[in-house]
Each structure stands twice: as C-alpha cells, then as structure tokens.
Design an enzyme around this catalytic site. Structure first.
Site, PDB file in Angstrom:
ATOM      1  N   HIS A 170      20.727   9.425  19.357  1.00 17.36           N
ATOM      2  CA  HIS A 170      19.574   9.651  18.495  1.00 17.36           C
ATOM      3  C   HIS A 170      19.734   8.924  17.168  1.00 17.36           C
ATOM      4  O   HIS A 170      18.814   8.237  16.702  1.00 17.36           O
ATOM      5  CB  HIS A 170      19.397  11.155  18.249  1.00 17.36           C
ATOM      6  CG  HIS A 170      18.447  11.486  17.152  1.00 17.36           C
ATOM      7  ND1 HIS A 170      17.081  11.582  17.337  1.00 17.36           N
ATOM      8  CD2 HIS A 170      18.656  11.715  15.820  1.00 17.36           C
ATOM      9  CE1 HIS A 170      16.500  11.860  16.177  1.00 17.36           C
ATOM     10  NE2 HIS A 170      17.434  11.951  15.244  1.00 17.36           N
ATOM     11  N   GLU A 171      20.899   9.057  16.540  1.00 17.86           N
ATOM     12  CA  GLU A 171      21.122   8.420  15.237  1.00 17.86           C
ATOM     13  C   GLU A 171      21.086   6.897  15.361  1.00 17.86           C
ATOM     14  O   GLU A 171      20.519   6.209  14.504  1.00 17.86           O
ATOM     15  CB  GLU A 171      22.452   8.887  14.644  1.00 17.86           C
ATOM     16  CG  GLU A 171      22.547  10.381  14.398  1.00 17.86           C
ATOM     17  CD  GLU A 171      21.463  10.909  13.468  1.00 17.86           C
ATOM     18  OE1 GLU A 171      20.943  10.133  12.640  1.00 17.86           O
ATOM     19  OE2 GLU A 171      21.120  12.101  13.574  1.00 17.86           O
ATOM     20  N   HIS A 174      17.556   5.525  15.428  1.00 20.99           N
ATOM     21  CA  HIS A 174      16.940   5.303  14.112  1.00 20.99           C
ATOM     22  C   HIS A 174      17.232   3.894  13.600  1.00 20.99           C
ATOM     23  O   HIS A 174      16.351   3.204  13.087  1.00 20.99           O
ATOM     24  CB  HIS A 174      17.490   6.311  13.099  1.00 20.99           C
ATOM     25  CG  HIS A 174      16.852   7.660  13.151  1.00 20.99           C
ATOM     26  ND1 HIS A 174      15.486   7.847  13.064  1.00 20.99           N
ATOM     27  CD2 HIS A 174      17.396   8.909  13.258  1.00 20.99           C
ATOM     28  CE1 HIS A 174      15.213   9.143  13.115  1.00 20.99           C
ATOM     29  NE2 HIS A 174      16.356   9.805  13.242  1.00 20.99           N
ATOM     30  N   GLU A 232      11.494  10.757  14.147  1.00 25.37           N
ATOM     31  CA  GLU A 232      12.468  11.608  14.823  1.00 25.37           C
ATOM     32  C   GLU A 232      12.196  11.654  16.332  1.00 25.37           C
ATOM     33  O   GLU A 232      13.126  11.569  17.139  1.00 25.37           O
ATOM     34  CB  GLU A 232      12.436  13.022  14.235  1.00 25.37           C
ATOM     35  CG  GLU A 232      12.921  13.121  12.812  1.00 25.37           C
ATOM     36  CD  GLU A 232      14.365  12.674  12.641  1.00 25.37           C
ATOM     37  OE1 GLU A 232      15.185  12.952  13.540  1.00 25.37           O
ATOM     38  OE2 GLU A 232      14.673  12.037  11.617  1.00 25.37           O
TER      39      GLU A 232
END
Length: 324
Positions: A170-171, A174, A232
C-alpha cells in the site's frame, strides 16, 4: 466597487483554471487526468531529504541501519524480513510498470529509477510509509497488527508476513502513483485560490469577508480530504496488485484492515471528515477486488488453499469475539 471586486475574483478564478488544466498528467492506474506541478525528480529529492532528516531524528531507534555490526539477532531478523518483502515488491513494481507500458499506457515509469531503501524503526507507533523516491520505513508498532495480534511485538509476528506485505505494498503504491506530489500540488492550488479570492474581497465588510474566506477554507479542506481518500483507495488497489505479483496471499488484506479499524478502540471521525476511508470500507473494497486478485495469483503463483468466502466469515467472527 462591488462590480470591480467580483470582476477581479472571476479573472483570478479563470487564471487559476488555466493553470489547473495546463498542468495535467494521466494516471495509468485510474486512467484519469490529474493536476500535478511537481516533477518526479523534484519529489524524489524532497523524499530523500525528508528521509535523511527522519532517520537522523530517530537516531538509535533505527534498527540495523545500514547493516551495522552492532545489530542484535532479533533486530537483524526483523530488518532482513522487511528488506526481503521490499525487494520482492520492488521487482513486482518494475514488472507492473513494464506491463502497463506494453499495454499502451503513457506515463513515466519510476520503479527502476527509485533509490529503494528499507528501514525499520523501533517505535510503538503502528505505522509505515514510503516517501517519493522509494524511501520506506516500517515502525515495529505495526508488527503485532500484521502478525499474530496478541498485543505483543515478538519475532512470532514475522513468522507469517503476508499482512506486512499488504501494508508495505500500500505504501509503495502511494509512491508509484506520485500521490505525495499531487497532494502538495493541490494544497498549493487551494492556497492560491483562497488568496486570490481574499484579494478580490477588497472593500467588503470585514465580517462578511471573514465569512467568505472561512467558507472557502472549509470547501478547500473538504476537497483535499476527499482527494486524499481517493488516493488511499488507489494505493490499496495498486498495493494489492503488487502483493499478487510478488506472490503474497491477497486474502490477508481484508482481515488486516478490520484489525486496523480496532486501533484506539475503533473510535474514528465520520469518513467524510477524514483523510482516509473507514477501515470497514477498505476491507469491503478488498473483498470486492479479491476474486480477480485470487485468479491472478493462481495463474502466476499456484493454487491457494481454502475458500476465500469461508475464510472471510471466520475472520469476521474471530474479530467480533476478540476482547476489546
């Protein structure tokens, strides 16, 4: 005069619109055109500077920094685990970008160029991040949530790393989608717009002017929050694809976000007042994406055991029965 004042506001908004539409780039992950005024190189340099400052501030809390010989065995295991996950996700990111380019998407790939760096920070904070340029940090406080969830951080928490890979994917998502640069660009745009309208208020009654500026600020803040929630969700989806490409079990993602929703006793502001979607929303998104993720996993990595829907029901039951 009122007419002149509103004329100035209109001209300022027109100029702002031209500035906005002349700084668009296509997001390959959504297919949408998005506003961005910060180049990948600029964002990566800012990311590197912030990362160095953060590591300096954390000091001795950075576990096995640079592979230091003073690192103890437990710290080395955690450090190596995070770096192994990071390396698999890095390779997956390169492959994903190349596949998107081969499919006809037009964008500047970054995964090969990023200065990928992975560090672990000793902290109770349940967090992780990836700055522009590929600078990743994992806080040990998140390891229990991604591990055996017994309210203690031990080496048992890295025996099964699929949930930790969900967080890291997920990070990294970004950074691949340049979300940091886009958030900065939109924040600057909102600030410029607020100032422009403020200048146009001119001789308006001070009380009225203050009300208008407050309303403008609230509208801008609400827009930025909605924009952040979109980021997100997009990072969740990118991270899921990275997870599958790296052959980590995607079925761990919904349970992870149900656990995240319990942090702090589950107390959260309403979703529309937050920069992040509700954990329940994120878990449900993953459930909707899961059939295609499982199909992709099994095509690439082999058969997954057990039924996803049976697992999801059991996960929800266990979380419900878990003491607060």
């Amino acid at each position: 005069m009122p007419g002149g004042r509103f004329g100035i506001i209109i001209l300022a908004l027109i100029a702002l619109g031209i500035y906005y539409f002349s700084n668009q780039e296509v997001n390959p992950y959504s297919g949408k055109s998005e506003f961005n005024t910060i180049s990948i190189d600029q964002a990566s340099k800012l990311g590197a500077q912030s990362y160095v400052q953060m590591l300096q501030q954390e000091g001795r809390n950075v576990i096995c920094s640079g592979g230091a010989s003073s690192c103890d065995l437990a710290g080395r295991q955690v450090y190596d685990t995070v770096n192994e996950i990071g390396e698999r996700l890095r390779v997956a990111a390169i492959e994903m970008e190349e596949d998107y380019l081969a499919a006809g998407y037009t964008f500047q790939p970054v995964a090969r160029e990023f200065d990928w760096t992975f560090n672990v920070i000793q902290s109770d904070q349940p967090n992780a991040f990836c700055l522009p340029g590929g600078y990743v940090a994992v806080y040990t406080g998140i390891l229990d949530i991604t591990g055996n969830y017994d309210q203690r951080v031990t080496l048992e928490d890295i025996a099964d790393v699929d949930k930790l890979a969900v967080v890291m994917g997920h990070e990294i998502g970004h950074a691949l989608a340049h979300h940091g640069a886009k958030r900065m660009s939109n924040a600057q745009l909102a600030q410029i717009g607020t100032v422009a309208v403020g200048l146009g208020l001119g001789d308006m009654d001070p009380g009225q002017a203050q009300m208008v500026q407050r309303a403008m600020g609230m509208a801008a803040q609400g827009g930025l929050m909605a924009f952040s929630r979109e980021h997100e969700t997009e990072a969740d989806k990118i991270g899921l694809e990275l997870l599958v490409r790296a052959c980590y079990d995607p079925r761990e993602a919904p349970e992870l976000w149900m656990r995240m929703g319990q942090i702090g006793g589950g107390q959260r502001p309403p979703e529309w007042m937050s920069t992040h979607p509700a954990s329940e929303t994120r878990a449900e998104n993953f459930r909707q994406w899961m059939p295609s993720a499982i199909q992709m996993y099994e095509q690439r990595c082999g058969q997954l055991g057990g039924s996803f829907f049976a697992r999801a029901h059991l996960i929800d039951l266990c979380l419900w029965l878990r003491p607060a």
